[in-house]
Design a protein around this motif. Structure first.
Motif, mmCIF file in Angstrom:
data_model
loop_
_atom_site.group_PDB
_atom_site.id
_atom_site.type_symbol
_atom_site.label_atom_id
_atom_site.label_comp_id
_atom_site.label_asym_id
_atom_site.label_seq_id
_atom_site.Cartn_x
_atom_site.Cartn_y
_atom_site.Cartn_z
ATOM 1 N N HIS A 46 0.829 -1.206 0.000
ATOM 2 C CA HIS A 46 0.000 0.000 0.000
ATOM 3 C C HIS A 46 0.867 1.261 0.000
ATOM 4 N N LYS A 47 1.996 1.213 -0.684
ATOM 5 C CA LYS A 47 2.925 2.348 -0.704
ATOM 6 C C LYS A 47 2.532 3.394 -1.733
ATOM 7 N N GLY A 48 1.420 3.182 -2.388
ATOM 8 C CA GLY A 48 0.891 4.135 -3.356
ATOM 9 C C GLY A 48 -0.598 3.886 -3.508
ATOM 10 N N ILE A 49 -1.220 4.611 -4.411
ATOM 11 C CA ILE A 49 -2.630 4.359 -4.687
ATOM 12 C C ILE A 49 -2.722 3.462 -5.907
ATOM 13 N N GLN A 50 -3.818 2.757 -6.035
ATOM 14 C CA GLN A 50 -4.070 1.961 -7.229
ATOM 15 C C GLN A 50 -5.409 2.414 -7.787
ATOM 16 N N ILE A 51 -5.411 2.720 -9.083
ATOM 17 C CA ILE A 51 -6.595 3.238 -9.765
ATOM 18 C C ILE A 51 -7.052 2.215 -10.790
ATOM 19 N N ALA A 52 -8.329 1.820 -10.723
ATOM 20 C CA ALA A 52 -8.878 0.897 -11.717
ATOM 21 C C ALA A 52 -9.056 1.645 -13.024
ATOM 22 N N GLY A 53 -8.595 1.080 -14.091
ATOM 23 C CA GLY A 53 -8.693 1.755 -15.378
ATOM 24 C C GLY A 53 -9.139 0.815 -16.468
ATOM 25 N N THR A 54 -9.151 1.324 -17.679
ATOM 26 C CA THR A 54 -9.484 0.516 -18.848
ATOM 27 C C THR A 54 -8.282 0.502 -19.779
ATOM 28 N N LEU A 55 -8.208 -0.511 -20.590
ATOM 29 C CA LEU A 55 -7.103 -0.680 -21.520
ATOM 30 C C LEU A 55 -6.971 0.546 -22.429
ATOM 31 N N ASN A 56 -5.768 1.062 -22.565
ATOM 32 C CA ASN A 56 -5.413 2.178 -23.447
ATOM 33 C C ASN A 56 -5.923 3.542 -23.004
#
Length: 110
Positions: A46-56
């Motif tokens: 958890h040393k950063g944030i994670q953002i759900a995204g879409t391909l490209n």
């Protein structure tokens, strides 16, 4: 055509120390999407944030700085870009479909 969500995500993180990181202005989220993991320096992974995204989908610099790495990341991050910002703060964006910057290049927020 509608863009289908994928299990790809963008990993954005900054360095951390036991000292407070100096307040900096002008930060923005590097890409659109829901934050699915928040920063917590006390938890492994958890040393950063994670953002759900879409391909490209587009990913931009969270703040002005200099690209210090652009290429195949290690540890399963896929293509990775690392930017050094003021006060020795770094961001890293991984799982990228392509990279449009080069090491040594100066980038601006967004």
């Amino acid at each position: 055509a509608a863009t289908k969500p994928s299990d790809h995500s963008i990993q954005a993180s900054s360095t951390y120390t036991n000292q407070a990181i100096p307040k900096m202005t002008g930060w923005q989220k590097p890409t659109q999407g829901k934050v699915v993991r928040n920063f917590n320096p006390n938890l492994p992974g958890h040393k950063g944030i994670q953002i759900a995204g879409t391909l490209n989908q587009p990913v931009t610099s969270a703040n002005s700085g200099q690209v210090v790495y652009a290429g195949q990341g290690s540890g399963g991050f896929g293509q990775l870009v690392m930017v050094k910002h003021a006060n020795n703060v770094y961001t890293a964006c991984g799982y990228l479909s392509s990279i449009a910057v080069k090491e040594g290049q100066r980038v601006q927020t967004g």
